[in-house]
Design a protein around this motif. Structure first.
Motif, PDB file in Angstrom:
ATOM      1  N   GLU A 127      -1.285 -12.519 -14.168  1.00 22.53           N
ATOM      2  CA  GLU A 127      -2.019 -11.623 -15.065  1.00 22.53           C
ATOM      3  C   GLU A 127      -3.014 -12.378 -15.943  1.00 22.53           C
ATOM      4  N   GLN A 129      -2.671  -5.813  -5.003  1.00 22.41           N
ATOM      5  CA  GLN A 129      -3.170  -4.639  -4.271  1.00 22.41           C
ATOM      6  C   GLN A 129      -4.692  -4.590  -4.298  1.00 22.41           C
ATOM      7  N   ASN A 130      -5.265  -4.908  -5.453  1.00 21.28           N
ATOM      8  CA  ASN A 130      -6.723  -4.874  -5.591  1.00 21.28           C
ATOM      9  C   ASN A 130      -7.403  -5.872  -4.660  1.00 21.28           C
ATOM     10  N   HIS A 131      -6.687  -6.940  -4.326  1.00 20.94           N
ATOM     11  CA  HIS A 131      -7.284  -7.979  -3.470  1.00 20.94           C
ATOM     12  C   HIS A 131      -6.691  -7.961  -2.059  1.00 20.94           C
ATOM     13  N   HIS A 132      -6.146  -6.800  -1.696  1.00 23.39           N
ATOM     14  CA  HIS A 132      -5.759  -6.510  -0.312  1.00 23.39           C
ATOM     15  C   HIS A 132      -4.652  -7.420   0.225  1.00 23.39           C
ATOM     16  N   GLN A 164      -5.234 -17.009 -10.243  1.00 26.37           N
ATOM     17  CA  GLN A 164      -5.971 -15.897  -9.651  1.00 26.37           C
ATOM     18  C   GLN A 164      -6.948 -16.399  -8.583  1.00 26.37           C
ATOM     19  N   SER A 205       0.820  -1.217   0.000  1.00 27.45           N
ATOM     20  CA  SER A 205       0.000   0.000   0.000  1.00 27.45           C
ATOM     21  C   SER A 205       0.855   1.268   0.000  1.00 27.45           C
ATOM     22  N   GLN A 224       1.538  -5.386 -13.331  1.00 24.84           N
ATOM     23  CA  GLN A 224       0.220  -6.016 -13.375  1.00 24.84           C
ATOM     24  C   GLN A 224       0.029  -6.976 -12.200  1.00 24.84           C
ATOM     25  N   GLN A 277       1.548  -6.801  -9.307  1.00 19.07           N
ATOM     26  CA  GLN A 277       1.418  -5.973  -8.114  1.00 19.07           C
ATOM     27  C   GLN A 277       0.012  -5.378  -8.014  1.00 19.07           C
ATOM     28  N   GLN A 278      -0.523  -4.915  -9.147  1.00 24.19           N
ATOM     29  CA  GLN A 278      -1.840  -4.291  -9.125  1.00 24.19           C
ATOM     30  C   GLN A 278      -2.923  -5.281  -8.719  1.00 24.19           C
ATOM     31  N   PHE A 279      -2.846  -6.505  -9.248  1.00 21.43           N
ATOM     32  CA  PHE A 279      -3.829  -7.528  -8.883  1.00 21.43           C
ATOM     33  C   PHE A 279      -3.793  -7.783  -7.378  1.00 21.43           C
ATOM     34  N   GLN A 327      -6.716 -15.545  -4.581  1.00 20.86           N
ATOM     35  CA  GLN A 327      -7.847 -14.907  -3.909  1.00 20.86           C
ATOM     36  C   GLN A 327      -8.335 -15.753  -2.730  1.00 20.86           C
TER      37      GLN A 327
END
Length: 706
Positions: A639, A677-680, A645, A480, A671, A673-675, A649
């Motif tokens: 990705e 981050q999006n899933h905390h 994925q 974060s 990409q 890293q973004q995934f 999750q």
């Protein structure tokens, strides 16, 4: 003392020859009356090798010449042999000696007395073994007969008079109980062996016996569940003046799945135990397992080689037997060894020879002409299946053993006893290196690999000793904020010649040898040095080190960590320990104690490579775990791979519910890293942030990102 005087006094009875060269062997004791039946001497007492009357001695010279050619001090024995002459029978033994001073000798001993003594010892051993086998056989016969009678009369509370009379007169103690433990029938022998009287019947004595030997409450129910009897030897001392060794059989009688009776059989084998250890050892038998010991095994192999008999040699190692002893007790370990030897003996029957050659190593010798219905590979597979089936021990445990097997053949792989044993051992060591339940046949390629591994082990040992390994650090960042919150310590090995040896090579090598322990101690101390360097640069960053499963089982690990922290005057909160999932499966109880001790010191605990091993919610719930590290294999294709994925999750959701933080390993792209981050996902580690670097470079990076 002069050899002539020793012979004259009757202290020895041997011929001594001095070997100046292969063709110049002089007899120093030509006066012995039996010598002419064995060798031929000229007028100068020189040995005439072309005219040796003894065929056996003539053959022995082939091996003796090799001993005399060597530089090392060595003595080779021919073993006992018999010479039949016109007037008498000679019992002889020859020795080829290469002394430390460089002198070469041949000794031919008349061993009539030793031979007779050995024959008497062997006969005593045979009688003991036959006696013991007869007792076990009697138990089996009685057990089967009673099982048949009781199954046909499941509701019968009293047996018919002829059967009662037969049981009453048996020398074997018999006690029959119903399913609730009430007495139905016993005999005089059981009263005598169990010290029964009017106030203490056999049913009560049996309960006391089982309690005295510390059998758990699960022992008898386990026999019912497995529908199998238990046989073994028990030492029992119910009162001060009564000590007895009992051969015991405990048999649950079942009608379908319903328990109807218990049959207990007892025989006093104290007389066997009082004699067997000394007799069996003297005769070349192992006193615990009742199979041949290493000396008799070596003599047998040497004889087969001398006779030029083609055969296969298998060396069998029980995996992690030290852990079994520690987990179940040494008494249970002895029980397993005896059962293991019995299974081996049953498997091979009369078609081969077995021996116990080490604490948890056995050898099996089988002539090639006995492989009539099966090839070598199938035979090994059948052998593994036989000896790895579940074992039942008195403490109620039912361990499953793993075995590694090394195989070598004579004369295919070598031409002498010593090299054959070496070849089989090389195959065994290679099998152990590959893992559990592996069997390998010796080959030249295997020998090369063995030498390469041995050479690399030596280099690694020296590298640890000379502090040639280096510690590199890789950052772990808060996804974060992007700040470095932690780092992982990774060992790197660059030789003095500048050669880089991958940790994927030397770490497994250390784990599969004893080097993991000095390596682990080095890593702990280097990690503490690194923490000091970080603190000196005003970086309060927790540092993580990896601990292997073998280190976890070592009681010294906790002491090493405590001492290192105290020596560097560091709090435990600066250190983190990473363990792989397999450690929890193999040593859950040990790990539980270790983790609680570590947490009490302020050290955090992470599970490394989560999802690749034996993932279990049980240890996540019950054990003090702070972090899970998602293995890089789930991150590398994050990705595009929907399966990865979904797995990531699921792990993130599980960890959130259990209040466990997640570190994703192997992040290389924005990409990925973004995934995450999006899933905390809390933390990340990978080349996107920094490759592992030396401590000074890491400090520079960390100070810039602070």
């Amino acid at each position: 003392m002069d050899i002539h005087l020793l012979n004259a006094l009757g202290i020895t009875n041997c011929a001594l020859f001095k070997c100046s060269s292969e063709k110049d062997i002089t007899c120093l004791t030509p006066e012995l009356p039996w010598l002419a039946d064995v060798v031929a001497l000229d007028e100068n007492n020189k040995l005439q090798r072309k005219y040796i009357p003894s065929i056996f001695l003539d053959d022995f010279f082939l091996d003796a010449d090799e001993v005399w050619k060597g530089e090392a001090s060595f003595t080779l024995s021919s073993g006992f042999w018999t010479e039949q002459t016109e007037n008498k029978v000679l019992r002889l033994e020859a020795l080829a000696i290469n002394s430390e001073s460089g002198s070469r000798y041949l000794v031919v001993k008349n061993v009539e007395e030793q031979f007779d003594e050995k024959q008497q010892t062997l006969q005593a051993a045979r009688e003991l073994l036959l006696s013991h086998h007869e007792i076990v056989g009697q138990h089996e016969y009685i057990r089967h007969r009673l099982n048949n009678v009781l199954r046909k009369n499941t509701r019968l509370q009293k047996l018919v008079p002829p059967i009662q009379q037969a049981i009453h007169n048996l020398e074997t103690g018999v006690v029959i109980l119903d399913s609730e433990g009430a007495l139905i029938l016993d005999n005089k022998a059981s009263h005598r062996l169990l010290l029964c009287n009017s106030t203490t019947p056999s049913s009560i004595r049996i309960g006391e016996l089982i309690e005295d030997i510390d059998a758990p409450s699960t022992f008898l129910p386990a026999l019912v569940q497995r529908k199998a009897p238990w046989q073994g030897e028990i030492y029992w001392q119910p009162v001060d003046d009564y000590k007895v060794w009992l051969q015991v059989t405990i048999h649950p009688v079942l009608h379908g799945d319903e328990l109807t009776h218990w049959v207990y059989l007892f025989t006093d084998i104290t007389h066997i135990h009082n004699r067997e250890e000394s007799v069996l050892t003297a005769s070349g038998m192992d006193s615990l397992t009742k199979v041949a010991n290493r000396n008799l095994f070596t003599d047998t192999v040497r004889r087969l080689v001398q006779e030029d008999t083609p055969f296969k040699l298998f060396i069998i190692d029980i995996c992690d037997f030290k852990k079994i002893n520690e987990a179940l007790s040494y008494q249970s370990g002895d029980e397993i060894l005896k059962s293991f030897a019995l299974r081996l003996q049953t498997f091979i029957g009369n078609s081969g020879f077995i021996a116990r050659i080490g604490s948890n190593e056995f050898a099996l010798v089988k002539r090639l002409d006995t492989f009539t219905d099966v090839n070598g590979a199938d035979y090994v597979h059948q052998l593994q299946s036989k000896v790895t089936q579940t074992y039942t021990v008195l403490n109620g445990s039912e361990p499953n053993l793993g075995v590694n097997i090394g195989e070598a053949s004579f004369p295919e792989h070598c031409s002498s006893t010593e090299t054959l044993l070496q070849c089989a051992d090389i195959a065994l060591q290679a099998a152990k290196y590959q893992g559990r339940n592996v069997a390998l046949v010796y080959s030249d390629e295997l020998h090369k690999q063995h030498n390469a591994i041995h050479e690399l082990e030596t280099e690694l040992r020296n590298a640890i000793k000379n502090n040639e390994l280096k510690l590199f650090l890789q950052p772990i960042v808060d996804l974060s904020s992007g700040k470095i919150v932690k780092c992982e310590a990774l060992a790197r090995w660059i030789t003095p010649e500048g050669k880089f040896i991958s940790p994927e090579v030397f770490i497994p090598l250390a784990e599969k040898s004893e080097l993991i322990f000095p390596f682990g101690e080095w890593l702990i101390n280097e990690a503490c040095d690194a923490i000091e360097a970080l603190k000196a640069s005003n970086l309060d960053i927790r540092l993580a080190i990896n601990i292997s499963g073998r280190q976890v089982s070592d009681l010294a690990l906790l002491t090493q960590i405590k001492n290192a922290l105290e020596d560097h005057q560091l709090p435990g909160s600066n250190l983190s320990i990473e363990l792989t999932e397999s450690v929890f499966v193999e040593s859950l109880d040990t790990v539980s104690v270790l983790l609680n001790e570590l947490r009490a010191m302020g050290i955090t605990v992470s599970i490394d490579d989560f999802g690749t091993g034996f993932s279990s919610l049980v240890y996540l719930k019950k054990l003090p775990i702070d972090e899970l590290k998602i293995d890089r294999s789930f991150v590398s294709e994050l990705e595009n791979n929907t399966d990865d994925q979904a797995i990531v999750q699921a792990i993130l959701g599980l960890a959130s519910n259990l209040n466990i933080k997640i570190i994703a390993e192997g992040i290389e792209t924005q990409q990925q890293q973004q995934f995450l981050q999006n899933h905390h996902c809390t933390y990340g580690q990978g080349y996107l942030y920094q490759r592992p670097v030396e401590i000074s470079e890491f400090i520079s990076l960390a100070q810039k990102l602070r």
